[in-house]
Write a protein that holds these residues in place. Structure first.
Motif, PDB file in Angstrom:
ATOM      1  N   UNK A  35       0.820  -1.194   0.000  1.00 36.28           N
ATOM      2  CA  UNK A  35       0.000   0.000   0.000  1.00 36.28           C
ATOM      3  C   UNK A  35       0.859   1.251   0.000  1.00 36.28           C
ATOM      4  N   UNK A  36       1.958   1.224   0.760  1.00 38.38           N
ATOM      5  CA  UNK A  36       2.854   2.371   0.772  1.00 38.38           C
ATOM      6  C   UNK A  36       3.500   2.569  -0.599  1.00 38.38           C
ATOM      7  N   UNK A 111      -8.759   0.688  -4.996  1.00 37.46           N
ATOM      8  CA  UNK A 111      -7.969   1.793  -4.456  1.00 37.46           C
ATOM      9  C   UNK A 111      -8.734   3.090  -4.659  1.00 37.46           C
ATOM     10  N   UNK A 112      -8.877   3.878  -3.588  1.00 38.01           N
ATOM     11  CA  UNK A 112      -9.637   5.130  -3.634  1.00 38.01           C
ATOM     12  C   UNK A 112      -8.818   6.249  -3.012  1.00 38.01           C
ATOM     13  N   UNK A 154      -9.278  -3.831   4.960  1.00 37.32           N
ATOM     14  CA  UNK A 154      -9.332  -2.405   4.672  1.00 37.32           C
ATOM     15  C   UNK A 154      -8.115  -1.709   5.259  1.00 37.32           C
ATOM     16  N   UNK A 155      -7.482  -0.854   4.456  1.00 34.11           N
ATOM     17  CA  UNK A 155      -6.355  -0.045   4.924  1.00 34.11           C
ATOM     18  C   UNK A 155      -6.655   1.419   4.610  1.00 34.11           C
ATOM     19  N   UNK A 156      -6.533   2.269   5.615  1.00 40.81           N
ATOM     20  CA  UNK A 156      -6.759   3.705   5.449  1.00 40.81           C
ATOM     21  C   UNK A 156      -5.500   4.448   5.871  1.00 40.81           C
ATOM     22  N   UNK A 166      -7.128   4.954   0.462  1.00 39.60           N
ATOM     23  CA  UNK A 166      -7.921   3.852   1.007  1.00 39.60           C
ATOM     24  C   UNK A 166      -7.802   2.642   0.083  1.00 39.60           C
ATOM     25  N   UNK A 167      -7.548   1.480   0.671  1.00 37.98           N
ATOM     26  CA  UNK A 167      -7.398   0.246  -0.096  1.00 37.98           C
ATOM     27  C   UNK A 167      -8.274  -0.838   0.514  1.00 37.98           C
TER      28      UNK A 167
END
Length: 267
Positions: A35-36, A111-112, A154-156, A166-167
């Motif tokens: 994600x990073x 991905x948002x 969920x990752x924020x 947001x993923x």
């Protein structure tokens, strides 16, 4: 005291900290790297896009000198997020109340990017919790990670002053698979659970997710890895283990959440 390297931002710091003082990633956690990396790529695209916008502005200014009416106006009204009509998209339907874009969506992930206006990060996290993203939750400064009861992760990330990333990943599909007998995966003891998902099985790199595995099960497996020779410069905690063997192979094991253990082994 031991100096460790953050699995997220790669900065080094004392293991006396429970979370990385630079980015907030919990000690030993490698689960957020992808994600990073995606955020870094997104920011690179943003910089490049900015260059093209400068060129566009110059062209518009020149056009304005030619057109008798003078200034060229464009519609710059921000748009609200439009979630895809998919099963995963329905999990994030609440984001349509915010201004932003869907960067990409697949059957397995979304991905948002949300425009960061005011203190909406904590508001979004609260809404995510209300929608069931509370299982194995990890919350630190600027980030939130949790699963729902379907196994969606969920990752924020809320550490950028301009945007919130947001993923959402769909549930991992596990199958009953035999443990490798070739490649470096064969150097490792076989886990108790047959529910497995192999991300990579090669001669120089092995990566796997093991389902139906609690933190206690993971600790039992770590004991087996120590007995198998992965006991050089090892570091062990409740949800993470790293070590090398005498041949220089590096092993990382961590509890991913939702009764899932992640294994990475490489030269």
């Amino acid at each position: 005291m031991k100096e460790i390297e953050c699995g997220g931002c790669k900065e080094k710091y004392s293991d006396e900290y429970e979370y990385c003082p630079y980015c907030g990633t919990k000690n030993g956690q490698f689960k957020l790297i992808k994600y990073k990396d995606a955020i870094k790529e997104k920011k690179t695209r943003k910089v490049n896009t900015g260059k093209f916008l400068v060129i566009a502005v110059i062209i518009a200014a020149i056009a304005g000198l030619i057109v008798a009416t003078g200034m060229i106006m464009t519609n710059t009204e921000p748009e609200h997020v439009v979630m895809p009509d998919t099963e995963l998209g329905n999990h994030l339907r609440f984001l349509e109340d915010y201004e932003g874009v869907v960067d990409y969506y697949l059957d397995s992930s979304i991905s948002v990017t949300i425009e960061n206006k005011g203190d909406i990060g904590s508001e979004i996290i609260a809404q995510a919790k209300n929608r069931g993203f509370v299982i194995d939750a990890e919350e630190s400064a600027g980030s939130y990670l949790a699963f729902d009861d379907e196994g969606c992760q969920l990752v924020i990330y809320d550490y950028d002053e301009d945007e919130i990333s947001i993923y959402l990943d769909g549930p991992t599909v596990f199958m009953e698979m035999a443990w490798p007998t070739a490649g470096i995966g064969a150097l490792l003891p076989e886990p108790a659970s047959m529910k497995r998902h192999y991300n990579s099985d090669a001669s120089d790199y092995f990566s796997s997710l093991i389902g139906e595995t609690t933190k206690e099960d993971m600790q039992t497996y770590i004991d087996l890895c120590l007995a198998a020779g992965f006991d050089v410069d090892y570091y062990r905690s409740n949800d993470y283990f790293s070590a090398e063997n005498k041949d220089g192979y590096t092993l990382n094991i961590y509890y991913r959440g939702f009764n899932t253990m992640a294994i990475d082994l490489y030269e």
